[in-house]
Design a protein around this motif. Structure first.
Motif, short mmCIF file in Angstrom:
data_model
loop_
_atom_site.label_atom_id
_atom_site.label_comp_id
_atom_site.label_asym_id
_atom_site.label_seq_id
_atom_site.Cartn_x
_atom_site.Cartn_y
_atom_site.Cartn_z
N ASP A 42 0.86 -1.18 0.00
CA ASP A 42 0.00 0.00 0.00
C ASP A 42 0.90 1.23 0.00
OD1 ASP A 42 -2.35 -1.31 -0.08
OD2 ASP A 42 -2.73 -1.25 2.07
N TYR A 43 0.81 1.97 -1.08
CA TYR A 43 1.67 3.14 -1.23
C TYR A 43 0.98 4.40 -0.73
CZ TYR A 43 5.43 0.97 -3.83
OH TYR A 43 6.52 0.21 -4.19
N TYR A 44 1.72 5.22 -0.05
CA TYR A 44 1.20 6.50 0.44
C TYR A 44 2.19 7.60 0.05
CZ TYR A 44 -1.85 3.86 3.60
OH TYR A 44 -2.77 3.02 4.11
N VAL A 45 1.63 8.79 -0.19
CA VAL A 45 2.46 9.99 -0.23
C VAL A 45 2.52 10.50 1.20
CG1 VAL A 45 2.72 12.31 -1.15
CG2 VAL A 45 1.72 10.51 -2.57
N ALA A 46 3.70 10.75 1.70
CA ALA A 46 3.82 11.15 3.09
C ALA A 46 4.80 12.30 3.22
CB ALA A 46 4.27 9.97 3.94
N ARG A 47 4.72 12.99 4.36
CA ARG A 47 5.69 14.02 4.62
C ARG A 47 6.59 13.56 5.76
NH1 ARG A 47 2.86 18.45 6.17
NH2 ARG A 47 2.27 18.88 4.04
N LEU A 48 7.87 13.72 5.57
CA LEU A 48 8.82 13.38 6.62
C LEU A 48 8.88 14.52 7.63
CD1 LEU A 48 11.76 11.87 4.59
CD2 LEU A 48 10.47 10.71 6.36
N VAL A 49 9.48 14.26 8.77
CA VAL A 49 9.53 15.29 9.80
C VAL A 49 10.32 16.52 9.35
CG1 VAL A 49 9.06 14.00 11.91
CG2 VAL A 49 11.32 13.87 10.85
N ASN A 50 11.27 16.33 8.44
CA ASN A 50 12.04 17.49 7.98
C ASN A 50 11.36 18.24 6.84
OD1 ASN A 50 12.42 15.82 5.83
ND2 ASN A 50 14.63 15.60 6.10
N GLY A 51 10.17 17.86 6.48
CA GLY A 51 9.42 18.62 5.49
C GLY A 51 9.46 18.04 4.09
N ALA A 52 10.28 17.02 3.86
CA ALA A 52 10.40 16.46 2.53
C ALA A 52 9.19 15.58 2.24
CB ALA A 52 11.68 15.64 2.41
N GLU A 53 8.74 15.64 1.00
CA GLU A 53 7.65 14.76 0.60
C GLU A 53 8.24 13.47 0.07
OE1 GLU A 53 4.24 15.87 -1.83
OE2 GLU A 53 4.50 17.88 -1.04
N CYS A 54 7.68 12.36 0.50
CA CYS A 54 8.27 11.09 0.07
C CYS A 54 7.17 10.09 -0.27
CB CYS A 54 9.18 10.54 1.16
SG CYS A 54 8.34 10.26 2.70
N TRP A 55 7.60 9.01 -0.83
CA TRP A 55 6.70 7.95 -1.27
C TRP A 55 7.01 6.73 -0.41
CZ3 TRP A 55 6.68 4.39 -6.03
CH2 TRP A 55 5.37 4.20 -6.51
N VAL A 56 6.08 6.30 0.36
CA VAL A 56 6.35 5.17 1.26
C VAL A 56 5.34 4.07 0.98
CG1 VAL A 56 7.30 6.59 3.10
CG2 VAL A 56 4.86 6.14 3.05
N PHE A 57 5.70 2.85 1.39
CA PHE A 57 4.71 1.79 1.29
C PHE A 57 4.78 0.90 2.52
CE2 PHE A 57 8.36 -0.26 -0.79
CZ PHE A 57 8.34 -1.55 -0.26
N VAL A 58 3.66 0.28 2.79
CA VAL A 58 3.59 -0.70 3.86
C VAL A 58 3.34 -2.04 3.19
CG1 VAL A 58 1.16 -0.14 4.26
CG2 VAL A 58 2.44 -1.35 6.01
N ASP A 59 4.11 -3.04 3.59
CA ASP A 59 4.01 -4.31 2.88
C ASP A 59 3.11 -5.28 3.64
OD1 ASP A 59 5.45 -5.15 5.00
OD2 ASP A 59 7.12 -5.99 3.87
N THR A 60 3.09 -6.50 3.17
CA THR A 60 2.22 -7.52 3.74
C THR A 60 2.48 -7.70 5.23
OG1 THR A 60 2.88 -8.54 1.67
CG2 THR A 60 1.23 -9.68 2.96
N HIS A 61 3.70 -7.41 5.66
CA HIS A 61 4.06 -7.62 7.06
C HIS A 61 4.03 -6.33 7.85
CE1 HIS A 61 5.32 -11.75 6.20
NE2 HIS A 61 5.60 -11.24 5.01
N THR A 62 3.30 -5.36 7.32
CA THR A 62 3.16 -4.03 7.92
C THR A 62 4.50 -3.41 8.30
OG1 THR A 62 2.80 -4.97 10.09
CG2 THR A 62 0.85 -4.44 8.79
N ARG A 63 5.48 -3.64 7.45
CA ARG A 63 6.71 -2.90 7.62
C ARG A 63 6.69 -1.75 6.64
NH1 ARG A 63 10.29 -8.17 7.90
NH2 ARG A 63 8.94 -8.50 6.13
N TRP A 64 7.26 -0.64 7.06
CA TRP A 64 7.22 0.56 6.23
C TRP A 64 8.55 0.74 5.52
CZ3 TRP A 64 3.07 3.86 5.51
CH2 TRP A 64 1.91 3.53 6.26
N TYR A 65 8.44 1.16 4.25
CA TYR A 65 9.63 1.38 3.44
C TYR A 65 9.52 2.72 2.74
CZ TYR A 65 10.75 -3.53 4.05
OH TYR A 65 11.07 -4.73 4.58
N LEU A 66 10.65 3.39 2.65
CA LEU A 66 10.75 4.62 1.89
C LEU A 66 11.15 4.25 0.47
CD1 LEU A 66 10.70 7.69 2.21
CD2 LEU A 66 13.10 7.61 2.79
#
Lengths: 289, 552
Positions: free
Chosen positions: B523-547
């Motif tokens: 599941d891909y999300y557009v997210a904002r990091l704490v430093n203000g950068a916009e990034c593309w992250v996903f959560v996989d079948t094991h609910t681990r998050w990846y940038l």
């Protein structure tokens, strides 16, 4: 904004220098005189009227060195350049060089921005010296319209920026150098220096630190992206939840095909703490059937 | 028909000097004085057959014995004549002349005749053409005499009259010929110089004619042909008929070799890079002539450098070009950059050059408005890529293409720059290679894979997913507490139709822990990091998050 005053005239040259050596000096491409500023330098529109209003000539310089100073990747530094990249890739039969990019330029995203991928040339040198050499070569060759470069900040001096500015002028090319924000304190021969910082959703704050012909200006804000609201995430998850409900009904009536419930569990997890940050997502258990 | 004869009077000596580093044809390094030339002679049967200007100035005459020559000049260098080398170099010279005409024939031992009537207009007249031929021969290291006439034999006779044939039999005959007769007019050409094809105008006949007082071609042509035929045979009459053009004189055209492979075995080892580059320039010059003759461009060539004194295989340096090349200057420029990265043997005794990959030549076209910015030609674009790759190494320059694959990692690929059609290899069948407008096909939700059931979506239609300009390869693990989700989710499923290949696209640690082949999704999300950068992250079948990327 300070604009070059028309009262500012070239002083008449009273010097013992022979006229010829003075002429050669004045022909030096790195040297410019205030009188030349009456003539607007050639520029490409940036695609953002708020920014164009402050750039000399009304846009990105057609040839020369520009610096983008930013603290972190991902603030929108390429999205602000995207209209320029698109226009150059479509209108000029020259390369757009990416020299030593920090990550992989992602082709589908560039294609979605309507950028011609055939013009992209990614160069990945191994050392700083090679990177500077490659940048100078691309500049001098005249077969590049734009170079985006990421160089090693520790080894980059004012002499390098001078050479790069000179080479870019020679090859009629815009070199865009991405540097960390603290490089603003160092001296540079770039003709345009911009500091970029995020300013809210989809917005980018641009401070012009150096430009030709007038004073620095700060606080320009441009919209590089239609803003996303976190609510959209919940709308989408809600949409999934309703589908789950339908799928469960189907599963009851037609027991042969198990429904895939996985997304709904992510949705439930996010629902568990609505409104606040999305941190509890980690706690979601994997779905197995 | 107009014939040009190219006569190479000093060929017996040139086959040696051309193999000497710093010999003829190699420009001395700029700024240095040319070293005083050592007198050199070529000997055959212990007699001098050819002496260079330095030797002549010292007083050595052709025909003298080697002992006499050494007595006159102790510092003399002598070479034993090598007729097979002469034939080889003459053939190379003739092949180079294909740049001027398609009709080139060899006339051993030292002549080439070229039909130039059809080329006059292209080269801007006879004078310009002859000057170009002479310059081309000089660039290859050969001193030549060029003469034109209506028949090949006449042209040859004129050319050779300028420089007498340096063979033993004829040098003797020449001494009897009157020197004042050496003018350009054919009638005054001495018979000895005209004696090319030995079976027609043999030295014996020339001697006989000299005894009759006939010393020039003009005198010979004035005699009645019947009488000549009865005294000297029909061969002589036949020769004169072909000389004057009353009888056709067909020539067998030289066919350029179908491949290019040259080896230069040096007489002395080379230690200096500059000298080596001079020799390479000459080889590339020959390659350029050969390419012009066959209307080809070279895409890849290979240099072979043989080290002196050791029986080791030669060092091979390959040079590649993104577009086919024909000009020596371009070939040399890229070769030189490639050499900069190569550790050459200290002493090089042999240089080889071969054209490995050839392509038919399309020709250079230039734009009318060259001075306008942004009008670079494909060849100029390729020139930059060649220069960069030669210095930085292969694979450091690439272009990118979008692919019609829905796994984000597989939706792009690096390709060689300037390849119009990217070679596409995909596991799944491709629908097309057109660039994607909205990124790869993303599965909007579970309904997309729910088989025959009609979709029941009633909510807002999912927007096409945004794609980041920067992609991380591979994705990096990240803690979800650093993220604020802005847009999503966008579900991308993979591999459920293939039991095993799914693991390939996952990060390695996921691939190890995943046992179940089905239900692999992100599941891909557009997210904002704490430093203000916009990034593309996903959560996989094991609910681990990846940038997985940054919106740069």
């Amino acid at each position: 904004m300070a604009t070059p005053s028309s009262a500012f005239r070239e002083p008449s040259v009273q010097s013992e220098l022979p006229a010829r050596s003075l002429q050669t000096l004045l022909e030096h491409p790195a040297l410019w005189r205030a009188g030349q500023l009456q003539r607007a330098p050639a520029a490409h529109p940036s695609g953002f009227p708020e920014l164009d209003a402050h750039l000399p000539g009304g846009g990105w310089p057609r040839a020369g060195l520009a610096e983008c100073l930013l603290d972190t990747t991902g603030v929108g530094e390429l999205r602000v350049l995207a209209p320029l990249i698109r226009a150059l890739s479509r209108s000029e039969a020259r390369w757009i060089a990416w020299i030593n990019p920090p990550f992989t330029p992602y082709a589908p995203a560039l294609a979605a921005l309507d950028i011609d991928l055939e013009r992209m040339l990614v160069i990945s040198p191994r050392t700083h010296r090679e990177a500077v050499w490659a940048l100078e070569q691309t500049s001098r060759s005249g077969s590049c319209s734009l170079a985006l470069a990421w160089l090693d900040e520790r080894q980059l001096g004012p002499r390098d920026t001078r050479r790069l500015q000179f080479a870019a002028q020679q090859g009629q090319m815009l070199t865009c150098l991405f540097r960390p924000a603290q490089a603003a304190a160092t001296q540079s021969m770039a003709e345009l220096r911009l500091a970029l910082a995020p300013a809210g959703p989809g917005r980018l704050r641009i401070d012009i630190r150096k430009r030709r012909g007038s004073w620095p200006v700060s606080g320009i804000e441009v919209q590089v992206e239609t803003p996303d609201s976190p609510e959209a995430v919940y709308v989408q998850l809600d949409h999934w939840r309703r589908q789950r409900a339908a799928a469960v009904t189907d599963a009851v009536t037609d027991a042969k095909e198990p429904a895939d419930l996985a997304p709904v569990d992510t949705a439930t997890a996010l629902d568990a703490s609505p409104g606040v940050s999305n941190s509890p997502v980690d706690a979601v258990a994997p779905v197995t059937h | 028909m107009r014939w040009l004869a190219v006569h190479c009077p000093t060929l017996p000596l040139e086959v040696f000097t051309l193999r000497e580093p710093g010999g003829a044809g190699i420009a001395p390094p700029a700024g240095s004085e040319p070293s005083p030339a050592l007198p050199r002679v070529v000997i055959e049967d212990n007699r001098v057959v050819l002496a260079d200007p330095a030797a002549v100035a010292a007083g050595i005459q052709p025909g003298s014995t080697l002992a006499t020559a050494h007595a006159i000049c102790p510092a003399l260098r002598h070479y034993r004549r090598e007729p097979d080398q002469e034939a080889r170099w003459l053939r190379r010279l003739a092949e180079a002349l294909h740049a001027f005409s398609s009709q080139v024939s060899l006339v051993p031992p030292a002549g080439v005749v070229v039909e130039i009537g059809a080329s006059l207009r292209l080269f801007g007249g006879e004078e310009a053409l002859v000057a170009a031929v002479r310059a081309a021969c000089l660039a290859l290291g050969h001193q030549v005499v060029c003469r034109t006439a209506m028949t090949p034999l006449a042209a040859l006779a004129l050319a050779r009259a300028e420089c007498p044939e340096p063979t033993k039999a004829l040098t003797e005959a020449l001494t009897e010929a009157p020197t004042e007769a050496l003018t350009e007019a054919l009638t005054k050409v001495p018979l000895a110089a005209a004696a090319i094809e030995s079976d027609r105008l043999t030295p014996a006949i020339i001697e006989q004619l000299a005894g009759m007082g006939v010393r020039t071609l003009g005198q010979l042509l004035a005699l009645p042909s019947e009488g000549l035929a009865s005294r000297f045979g029909s061969d002589l009459v036949d020769y004169l008929a072909r000389l004057t053009g009353t009888r056709p004189d067909p020539r067998q055209a030289l066919v350029p070799a179908p491949y290019f492979r040259r080896n230069l075995h040096l007489l002395e080892p080379v230690r200096s890079r500059d000298v080596l580059l001079g020799l390479m320039t000459r080889l590339l010059n020959a390659l350029q002539h050969w390419l012009l003759a066959r209307n080809l461009g070279v895409e890849e060539l290979a240099w072979r450098f043989t080290a002196a004194g050791r029986a080791r295989p030669p060092l091979v340096v390959g040079v590649r070009f993104s577009t086919a090349q024909q000009r020596q200057a371009r070939l040399l420029e890229i070769s030189r950059l490639e050499l900069d990265r190569t550790q050459l043997p200290d002493e090089v005794i042999g240089i080889g050059l071969s054209a490995e990959r050839l392509q038919s030549w399309r020709g250079d076209s230039t734009t009318l408005f060259r001075w306008l910015p942004g009008t670079a030609q494909p060849t100029e674009l390729g020139r930059l890529v060649d220069r960069l790759e030669a210095r930085l190494g292969r694979g450091t320059c690439w272009s990118i293409r979008a692919r019609d694959q829905h796994m984000p990692e597989a939706a792009w690929q690096p390709v060689a720059p300037l390849r119009a059609v990217a070679p596409l290899r995909a596991v799944a069948p491709l629908r097309g290679v057109a660039p994607l407008r909205a990124g790869p096909t993303a599965k909007p939700g579970p309904t997309a894979r729910s088989g025959p059931r009609p979709p029941r979506a009633t909510g807002p239609a999912p927007r096409p997913g945004r794609r980041p300009i920067w992609l991380f390869v591979p994705p990096r693990p990240i803690r979800s507490s650093q993220l604020t989700l802005l847009r999503g989710p966008e579900r991308i499923e993979t591999g459920w139709w293939q039991p095993d290949t799914a693991t390939r696209t996952d990060p390695p640690e996921v691939a190890q822990t995943t046992a179940l082949p089905q239900a692999r999704w992100r599941d891909y999300y557009v997210a904002r990091l704490v430093n203000g950068a916009e990034c593309w992250v996903f959560v996989d079948t094991h609910t681990r998050w990846y940038l997985h990327g940054y919106f740069g």
